[in-house]
Design a protein around this motif. Structure first.
Motif, mmCIF file in Angstrom:
data_model
loop_
_atom_site.group_PDB
_atom_site.id
_atom_site.type_symbol
_atom_site.label_atom_id
_atom_site.label_comp_id
_atom_site.label_asym_id
_atom_site.label_seq_id
_atom_site.Cartn_x
_atom_site.Cartn_y
_atom_site.Cartn_z
ATOM 1 N N PHE A 438 0.842 -1.202 0.000
ATOM 2 C CA PHE A 438 0.000 0.000 0.000
ATOM 3 C C PHE A 438 0.876 1.250 0.000
ATOM 4 O O PHE A 438 1.993 1.241 0.519
ATOM 5 N N GLU A 439 0.368 2.312 -0.577
ATOM 6 C CA GLU A 439 1.014 3.622 -0.496
ATOM 7 C C GLU A 439 0.427 4.335 0.711
ATOM 8 O O GLU A 439 -0.749 4.695 0.713
ATOM 9 N N VAL A 440 1.254 4.545 1.724
ATOM 10 C CA VAL A 440 0.757 5.048 2.998
ATOM 11 C C VAL A 440 0.995 6.550 3.125
ATOM 12 O O VAL A 440 2.131 7.023 2.977
ATOM 13 N N HIS A 441 -0.092 7.283 3.408
ATOM 14 C CA HIS A 441 -0.011 8.700 3.759
ATOM 15 C C HIS A 441 -0.378 8.817 5.230
ATOM 16 O O HIS A 441 -1.282 8.120 5.705
ATOM 17 N N ALA A 442 0.304 9.686 5.952
ATOM 18 C CA ALA A 442 0.049 9.851 7.383
ATOM 19 C C ALA A 442 -0.365 11.283 7.669
ATOM 20 O O ALA A 442 0.309 12.228 7.250
ATOM 21 N N LEU A 443 -1.475 11.448 8.362
ATOM 22 C CA LEU A 443 -1.925 12.764 8.810
ATOM 23 C C LEU A 443 -1.493 12.913 10.267
ATOM 24 O O LEU A 443 -2.055 12.285 11.165
ATOM 25 N N SER A 444 -0.450 13.712 10.485
ATOM 26 C CA SER A 444 0.129 13.807 11.824
ATOM 27 C C SER A 444 0.847 15.132 11.997
ATOM 28 O O SER A 444 1.547 15.599 11.101
ATOM 29 N N LYS A 445 0.681 15.732 13.157
ATOM 30 C CA LYS A 445 1.396 16.964 13.498
ATOM 31 C C LYS A 445 2.797 16.676 14.038
ATOM 32 O O LYS A 445 3.661 17.550 14.013
ATOM 33 N N SER A 446 3.010 15.462 14.541
ATOM 34 C CA SER A 446 4.242 15.183 15.276
ATOM 35 C C SER A 446 5.207 14.253 14.557
ATOM 36 O O SER A 446 6.390 14.196 14.921
ATOM 37 N N LEU A 447 4.774 13.516 13.574
ATOM 38 C CA LEU A 447 5.640 12.540 12.910
ATOM 39 C C LEU A 447 6.778 13.242 12.182
ATOM 40 O O LEU A 447 6.552 14.113 11.333
ATOM 41 N N THR A 448 8.009 12.862 12.495
ATOM 42 C CA THR A 448 9.160 13.490 11.856
ATOM 43 C C THR A 448 9.460 12.820 10.519
ATOM 44 O O THR A 448 9.003 11.697 10.249
#
Length: 583
Positions: A438-448
Motif C-alpha cells: 500500500f502507499e501510505v499517507h500519514a496525517l500527523s502533526k508530530s511525525l518526523t
C-alpha cells in the motif's frame, strides 16, 4: 574455630573485581566476617587472597569457600584448577569446595566431576565438599555417588521472593546444609512493604530483617556489599530475633521470583505459588495499592504465568480513572504482560512450563499488574529468542490491534491509504501496510521525516488533504475526526475506526457504499471462540518473530520498577509514550 564449622553469616564476593574486591573483603574481615565466599568464575580469587593475607586474621579463624566452574569439571582440568585457585588465594586448602553449577547438557557426567571433587578432599585441598544450584533430582544422584555424609551443602538462591522450599526440605531430610545466595534479590526485597513494616517495628534495616529471616530458617547466607556501614548493619542481624508470626509473614512473600537463571540452568524445582504481589484497584481515579493476593487454583485450560514485565496501555489508566465496568476494590488491572509459564491446569500440555509468553488479557478479570497472572493457555503467544521481555510486554495490545485493523481490508497493492493518529498502534499498522504494497499517507502533526522514512510513509500531511481517492482510512483520533475525513475515500472505500466508531454512516444509502469497521481487541475475550483465538495467536507469534528479526521496528519502552507502577501509569497518561514495568 573448627574447620568444619561454617559461620552462618558469610560475605559474598560475586561481581566484586580487582581493588574493589580486595578492599571489600579486607573491610568485611575487619568488621567481623569470618566466612568469605568466592569462585573461579568471579575472577577475584587473587584479590580475595591478598585481602585474607593482609587482614592479619589467623587462618584457623576463617572459613573460605570457592567453586569450580563448568569448563574445569573434566578429569583433566579439575584438580589443576583447584590448585590454581589455591595459589591465587595464597592458601594450602579451602574450607569448602563447591561445584558451581551442575554440568550443562552434553557436558561431563556427574560421576566424573563428583569423583574429582571427592579426590580434592582426599588430597587435602579442601576440608568439605558441596554443590551449588543442584535440583532435588541432581542431589539424589550426587548422594548416590559420594560417600555417605560427604555432601556438606547445596548453595542455592534463597530470599523472601524465592524461598526454594522443596529444595530446602530435601536438604533438611538428608542432613545437607543450605547456603542461600542473593538474599536481597538484587535489592528487590529490601523495598517490600511487609519487610519494611517488620523492620520499622524493630527499628532496624530491611537488610537485617531479611538476614535474620534466613538465619531463623537455619540457613547460611552470604550477602555482599562494598560499604563498611552496610557490612556492619548486616552483622547486626545476628542479634535480631523475629517472632514466628513475622517469619510466617515473610514466608508468605514467596512468589518464584528467581534472579539467577542462565541458559544452562537445570530444570528447577518450583515451589507452589500460593500468594503473589499484586496492584489492586482502590476506586475510580485513585492510585492503585500494592499488596499480597491469593493465587487461585487453576481451572481446566488455564496457566499460571510469572510476569517478567508488564505493559502499560492507555486503556489501563482510562479504566482506573473512570471505572466503567465497576471493578471491585480487590481487582488487579492490566491487560498486557510477558512472563514464564510456571504451572498448567487440566488439559494443558505440561511441556509449556518454562516457556516465555506474551499476552493480552481481559479487562474484566484480574490482570497483569501482579507478579503472577492466571491466563488461558489458548490466548498466549510464545516469545521468540532474542526478544527482550520488556519489549514483548509492551506489544500485545498495540500489535494485535494493528493486525486486526490491517486485516479488515482486502489487499490492493499500490492503493493509497490514509493513517491518522500516529501512536503505537498506527506505527505498527503503517509498517504492515507498507510491507503489503500500500502507499501510505500519514496525517500527523508530530511525525518526523526520519520516523516517516523508517515506517515507510510516503507522504506526511500536517493538515487534512484537499484531494481524496483513498482506498482506506485508518483513524485513531476518534469518530468525530474520522467522519470529517470520510469524503476523502473513493467509492467502495473503507474506514477503520481504532478509537471508537462512527455510529451513523456519513453518506446517503446506495451512494459511495463506504464500509465502516470497528476495532475492539478486548471484545474478543467475551465474544471470540477458540478458533478465532488460535488464529490471532498464530498471527501474533509471526508478528513477534518479525519484530525479533527487525522486519518490524518498535520503539524501546520506558522501564519502571514494579514498586513504581503508579508512576508508570502517570507517565503513560502525561507523556503519551509507552511504559513498561519490569517485574
Amino acid at each position: 574455630m573448627s574447620q568444619s564449622i561454617m559461620p552462618k553469616l558469610g560475605f559474598g564476593t560475586f561481581r566484586l573485581q580487582d581493588e574493589v574486591a580486595y578492599q571489600s573483603v579486607l573491610t568485611a574481615i575487619e568488621e567481623g566476617f569470618r566466612h568469605i565466599d568466592t569462585a573461579q568464575i568471579y575472577g577475584n580469587e587473587e584479590a580475595v587472597g591478598r585481602a585474607i593475607k593482609d587482614s592479619g586474621v589467623a587462618r584457623g579463624e576463617l572459613f573460605i569457600t570457592t567453586k569450580v566452574w563448568n569448563d574445569k569439571l573434566n578429569k583433566t582440568d579439575f584438580i589443576n584448577s583447584v590448585k590454581e585457585s589455591l595459589t591465587k588465594l595464597q592458601l594450602d586448602h579451602v574450607d569448602l569446595l563447591l561445584i558451581h553449577w551442575p554440568s550443562p547438557a552434553n557436558g561431563e557426567s556427574m560421576h566424573e566431576y563428583l569423583t574429582e571433587l571427592q579426590s580434592a578432599k582426599e588430597l587435602g585441598l579442601t576440608k568439605e565438599i558441596g554443590v551449588s544450584n543442584f535440583t532435588i533430582a541432581q542431589m539424589e544422584e550426587a548422594l548416590s555417588i559420594l560417600p555417605k555424609g560427604a555432601l556438606f551443602t547445596n548453595q542455592v538462591e534463597v530470599h523472601p521472593y524465592l524461598t526454594n522450599q522443596k529444595v530446602r526440605d530435601f536438604c533438611a531430610q538428608n542432613d545437607i546444609l543450605v547456603t542461600g545466595y542473593m538474599p536481597f534479590a538484587v535489592g528487590k526485597v529490601l523495598k517490600d512493604p511487609t519487610i519494611k513494616a517488620i523492620a520499622d517495628k524493630h527499628q532496624v534495616s530491611t537488610a537485617e530483617v531479611v538476614i535474620a529471616w534466613e538465619l531463623a530458617h537455619d540457613m547460611v547466607t552470604i550477602p555482599s556489599s562494598t560499604k563498611r556501614e552496610n557490612m556492619a548493619t548486616n552483622l547486626k542481624a545476628l542479634s535480631l530475633s523475629l517472632s514466628q508470626d513475622e517469619i510466617n509473614q515473610i514466608d508468605a512473600l514467596s512468589c518464584g521470583d528467581r534472579q539467577a537463571n542462565p541458559d544452562f540452568a537445570p530444570d528447577w524445582d518450583h515451589d507452589e505459588v500460593k500468594t503473589t504481589h499484586a496492584w489492586q484497584f482502590q476506586g475510580a481515579d485513585k492510585a492503585l495499592a500494592l499488596g499480597l493476593k491469593a493465587v487461585p487454583a487453576l481451572k481446566a485450560g488455564q496457566i499460571l504465568v510469572r510476569n517478567l514485565a508488564v505493559g502499560i496501555n492507555p486503556v489501563d489508566w482510562k479504566f482506573i480513572q473512570a471505572d466503567p465496568i465497576n471493578w471491585t476494590d480487590t481487582h488487579t488491572p492490566g491487560v498486557d504482560g510477558a512472563g514464564v509459564i510456571e504451572k498448567v491446569g487440566d488439559g494443558v500440555d505440561s511441556k509449556l512450563i518454562g516457556k516465555t509468553v506474551a499476552y493480552h488479557h481481559s479487562l474484566s478479570e484480574n490482570g497483569s499488574f501482579a507478579k503472577h497472572t492466571v491466563l488461558y493457555a489458548e490466548r498466549v503467544m510464545q516469545v521468540p529468542k532474542g526478544l527482550a521481555a520488556n519489549v514483548a510486554a509492551a506489544l500485545p495490545c498495540p500489535l494485535l490491534t494493528a493486525w486486526q485493523a490491517f486485516s479488515k481490508i482486502p489487499l490492493r497493492k499500490d492503493e493509497k491509504v490514509l493513517v491518522t493518529g500516529m501512536g503505537a498502534v498506527n506505527k505498527l499498522l503503517t509498517q504492515m501496510l507498507n510491507h503489503s504494497g500500500f502507499e501510505v499517507h500519514a496525517l500527523s502533526k508530530s511525525l518526523t521525516t526520519e520516523q516517516a522514512v523508517k515506517l515507510g510513509v510516503k507522504l506526511v500531511l500536517r493538515d487534512a488533504p484537499s484531494e481524496g481517492g483513498y482506498f482506506a482510512l485508518f483513524d485513531a483520533n476518534g469518530p468525530e475526526e474520522a467522519k470529517k475525513l470520510v469524503p476523502l475515500l473513493q467509492a467502495n472505500g473503507h474506514v477503520i475506526s481504532i478509537l471508537g466508531r462512527i455510529e451513523t454512516p456519513v453518506d446517503e444509502p446506495f451512494t459511495r457504499t463506504i464500509s465502516y469497521h470497528e476495532i475492539a481487541l478486548g471484545a474478543l475475550h467475551d465474544y471470540g471462540d477458540t478458533q478465532q483465538w488460535q488464529r490471532l495467536v498464530s498471527d501474533g507469534e509471526k508478528l513477534l518473530n518479525d519484530i525479533a528479526s527487525g522486519t518490524l521496528n518498535v520503539e524501546e519502552p520506558t522501564d519502571f520498577e514494579f514498586n513504581n507502577l503508579n508512576d508508570a501509569l502517570e507517565f503513560s497518561k502525561v507523556q503519551k509514550q509507552k511504559a513498561v514495568v519490569v517485574v
